[in-house]
Design a protein around this motif. Structure first.
Motif, PDB file in Angstrom:
ATOM      1  N   GLY A 159      -9.640 -11.306 -11.502  1.00 46.92           N
ATOM      2  CA  GLY A 159      -8.994 -11.155 -10.208  1.00 46.92           C
ATOM      3  C   GLY A 159      -8.833  -9.692  -9.867  1.00 46.92           C
ATOM      4  O   GLY A 159      -9.086  -8.817 -10.709  1.00 46.92           O
ATOM      5  N   TYR A 160      -8.389  -9.443  -8.643  1.00 45.38           N
ATOM      6  CA  TYR A 160      -8.119  -8.057  -8.251  1.00 45.38           C
ATOM      7  C   TYR A 160      -7.044  -8.007  -7.179  1.00 45.38           C
ATOM      8  O   TYR A 160      -6.785  -8.994  -6.483  1.00 45.38           O
ATOM      9  N   ALA A 161      -6.417  -6.848  -7.091  1.00 46.83           N
ATOM     10  CA  ALA A 161      -5.372  -6.608  -6.090  1.00 46.83           C
ATOM     11  C   ALA A 161      -5.464  -5.169  -5.633  1.00 46.83           C
ATOM     12  O   ALA A 161      -5.844  -4.276  -6.401  1.00 46.83           O
ATOM     13  N   THR A 162      -5.104  -4.952  -4.391  1.00 49.93           N
ATOM     14  CA  THR A 162      -5.164  -3.611  -3.825  1.00 49.93           C
ATOM     15  C   THR A 162      -4.185  -3.514  -2.665  1.00 49.93           C
ATOM     16  O   THR A 162      -3.677  -4.528  -2.176  1.00 49.93           O
ATOM     17  N   TYR A 163      -3.924  -2.306  -2.260  1.00 45.08           N
ATOM     18  CA  TYR A 163      -3.246  -2.108  -0.975  1.00 45.08           C
ATOM     19  C   TYR A 163      -3.867  -0.917  -0.275  1.00 45.08           C
ATOM     20  O   TYR A 163      -4.537  -0.087  -0.887  1.00 45.08           O
ATOM     21  N   GLY A 164      -3.655  -0.905   1.029  1.00 42.13           N
ATOM     22  CA  GLY A 164      -4.166   0.178   1.859  1.00 42.13           C
ATOM     23  C   GLY A 164      -3.307   0.304   3.095  1.00 42.13           C
ATOM     24  O   GLY A 164      -2.260  -0.340   3.205  1.00 42.13           O
ATOM     25  N   PRO A 165      -3.736   1.103   4.038  1.00 40.29           N
ATOM     26  CA  PRO A 165      -2.913   1.325   5.224  1.00 40.29           C
ATOM     27  C   PRO A 165      -2.675   0.038   6.005  1.00 40.29           C
ATOM     28  O   PRO A 165      -3.547  -0.820   6.095  1.00 40.29           O
ATOM     29  N   TRP A 166      -1.468  -0.074   6.547  1.00 35.92           N
ATOM     30  CA  TRP A 166      -1.158  -1.240   7.364  1.00 35.92           C
ATOM     31  C   TRP A 166      -1.699  -1.062   8.773  1.00 35.92           C
ATOM     32  O   TRP A 166      -2.336  -1.943   9.316  1.00 35.92           O
ATOM     33  N   ARG A 167      -1.444   0.075   9.358  1.00 33.36           N
ATOM     34  CA  ARG A 167      -1.967   0.413  10.683  1.00 33.36           C
ATOM     35  C   ARG A 167      -2.389   1.878  10.653  1.00 33.36           C
ATOM     36  O   ARG A 167      -1.902   2.636   9.835  1.00 33.36           O
ATOM     37  N   PRO A 168      -3.265   2.302  11.551  1.00 33.06           N
ATOM     38  CA  PRO A 168      -3.839   3.650  11.438  1.00 33.06           C
ATOM     39  C   PRO A 168      -2.963   4.793  11.947  1.00 33.06           C
ATOM     40  O   PRO A 168      -3.297   5.942  11.719  1.00 33.06           O
ATOM     41  N   HIS A 169      -1.868   4.514  12.598  1.00 35.46           N
ATOM     42  CA  HIS A 169      -1.056   5.569  13.212  1.00 35.46           C
ATOM     43  C   HIS A 169      -0.105   6.204  12.193  1.00 35.46           C
ATOM     44  O   HIS A 169       0.401   5.524  11.297  1.00 35.46           O
ATOM     45  N   GLU A 170       0.169   7.518  12.348  1.00 39.64           N
ATOM     46  CA  GLU A 170       0.967   8.265  11.375  1.00 39.64           C
ATOM     47  C   GLU A 170       2.332   7.646  11.119  1.00 39.64           C
ATOM     48  O   GLU A 170       2.850   7.708  10.009  1.00 39.64           O
ATOM     49  N   GLY A 171       2.921   7.065  12.132  1.00 35.16           N
ATOM     50  CA  GLY A 171       4.254   6.496  11.980  1.00 35.16           C
ATOM     51  C   GLY A 171       4.326   5.369  10.966  1.00 35.16           C
ATOM     52  O   GLY A 171       5.401   5.036  10.473  1.00 35.16           O
ATOM     53  N   TYR A 172       3.192   4.806  10.613  1.00 34.17           N
ATOM     54  CA  TYR A 172       3.142   3.704   9.643  1.00 34.17           C
ATOM     55  C   TYR A 172       2.741   4.169   8.245  1.00 34.17           C
ATOM     56  O   TYR A 172       2.473   3.346   7.374  1.00 34.17           O
ATOM     57  N   ARG A 173       2.698   5.473   8.007  1.00 37.46           N
ATOM     58  CA  ARG A 173       2.134   6.005   6.758  1.00 37.46           C
ATOM     59  C   ARG A 173       2.882   5.586   5.500  1.00 37.46           C
ATOM     60  O   ARG A 173       2.337   5.686   4.400  1.00 37.46           O
ATOM     61  N   HIS A 174       4.105   5.098   5.614  1.00 36.30           N
ATOM     62  CA  HIS A 174       4.869   4.674   4.435  1.00 36.30           C
ATOM     63  C   HIS A 174       4.836   3.161   4.240  1.00 36.30           C
ATOM     64  O   HIS A 174       5.540   2.624   3.390  1.00 36.30           O
ATOM     65  N   THR A 175       4.027   2.489   5.037  1.00 35.79           N
ATOM     66  CA  THR A 175       3.887   1.035   4.960  1.00 35.79           C
ATOM     67  C   THR A 175       2.452   0.712   4.586  1.00 35.79           C
ATOM     68  O   THR A 175       1.514   1.308   5.112  1.00 35.79           O
ATOM     69  N   VAL A 176       2.289  -0.233   3.663  1.00 34.77           N
ATOM     70  CA  VAL A 176       0.958  -0.650   3.227  1.00 34.77           C
ATOM     71  C   VAL A 176       0.838  -2.164   3.357  1.00 34.77           C
ATOM     72  O   VAL A 176       1.830  -2.883   3.387  1.00 34.77           O
ATOM     73  N   GLU A 177      -0.409  -2.621   3.424  1.00 35.08           N
ATOM     74  CA  GLU A 177      -0.697  -4.052   3.388  1.00 35.08           C
ATOM     75  C   GLU A 177      -1.537  -4.312   2.144  1.00 35.08           C
ATOM     76  O   GLU A 177      -2.441  -3.549   1.829  1.00 35.08           O
ATOM     77  N   HIS A 178      -1.216  -5.369   1.445  1.00 33.09           N
ATOM     78  CA  HIS A 178      -1.921  -5.641   0.194  1.00 33.09           C
ATOM     79  C   HIS A 178      -2.755  -6.914   0.273  1.00 33.09           C
ATOM     80  O   HIS A 178      -2.584  -7.744   1.169  1.00 33.09           O
TER      81      HIS A 178
END
Length: 169
Positions: free
Chosen positions: A69-88
């Motif tokens: 299996g595998y798991a990852t996260y990356g940016p939730w939305r591309p705008h700077e204001g969302y930089r501390h939020t990720v979607e996995h």
């Protein structure tokens, strides 16, 4: 009882199995709403890009050394204001499901998120995927209101539930 898997960072050598797991989810489930099968080079490029941007990709490996299996996260939305939020995302090989691997991968991914000082982690889940919703609830995620019929796959409309967890205060 199944022994705990080895959880480690993915390498390009894992791309073939990651591709197999990903394509199974695309072809047979609503865990991912993509409909396009990808090749191994696509996943190699994805691994390189994701890790190059500083995001983790973790794999679970069984006692025989096979990626399960595998798991990852990356940016939730591309705008700077969302930089501390990720979607996995977390996916388990169909031959290894219902053995607790998703939970092991998620615990390791949450640890990586804590280390990276992620503030909020988000999961976008098909509202009919009760197993994934239950797992996320058990891990402390909370559900937001479902968004009705925002996606389609296999000829039917799909509802989306966002679940979120505060990682870092």
């Amino acid at each position: 009882m199944t022994p705990a898997p080895i959880i480690r960072p993915a390498t390009l050598a894992d791309a073939e199995t990651i591709t197999e797991i990903y394509n199974h989810a695309v072809a047979h489930t609503t865990a991912i709403w993509n409909e396009t099968i990808v090749d191994v080079q696509n996943r190699k490029d994805w691994i390189t890009e994701r890790q190059g941007a500083g995001f983790p990709i973790l794999v679970s490996e069984n006692a025989e050394g096979h990626v399960t299996g595998y798991a990852t996260y990356g940016p939730w939305r591309p705008h700077e204001g969302y930089r501390h939020t990720v979607e996995h995302s977390v996916y388990v090989h169909p031959d290894h499901q219902r053995l607790g691997l998703g939970r092991h991968l998620m615990h390791a991914l949450l640890t990586k998120a804590e280390e990276a000082k992620v503030h909020i982690m988000i999961a976008g889940i098909d509202a009919s995927n009760e197993g994934s919703i239950r797992l996320h609830e058990q891990l402390g995620f909370q559900a937001s209101a479902p968004l009705p019929e925002v996606g389609t796959k296999f000829g039917r409309w799909l509802d989306l539930v966002f679940m979120w967890k505060k990682i870092e205060g």
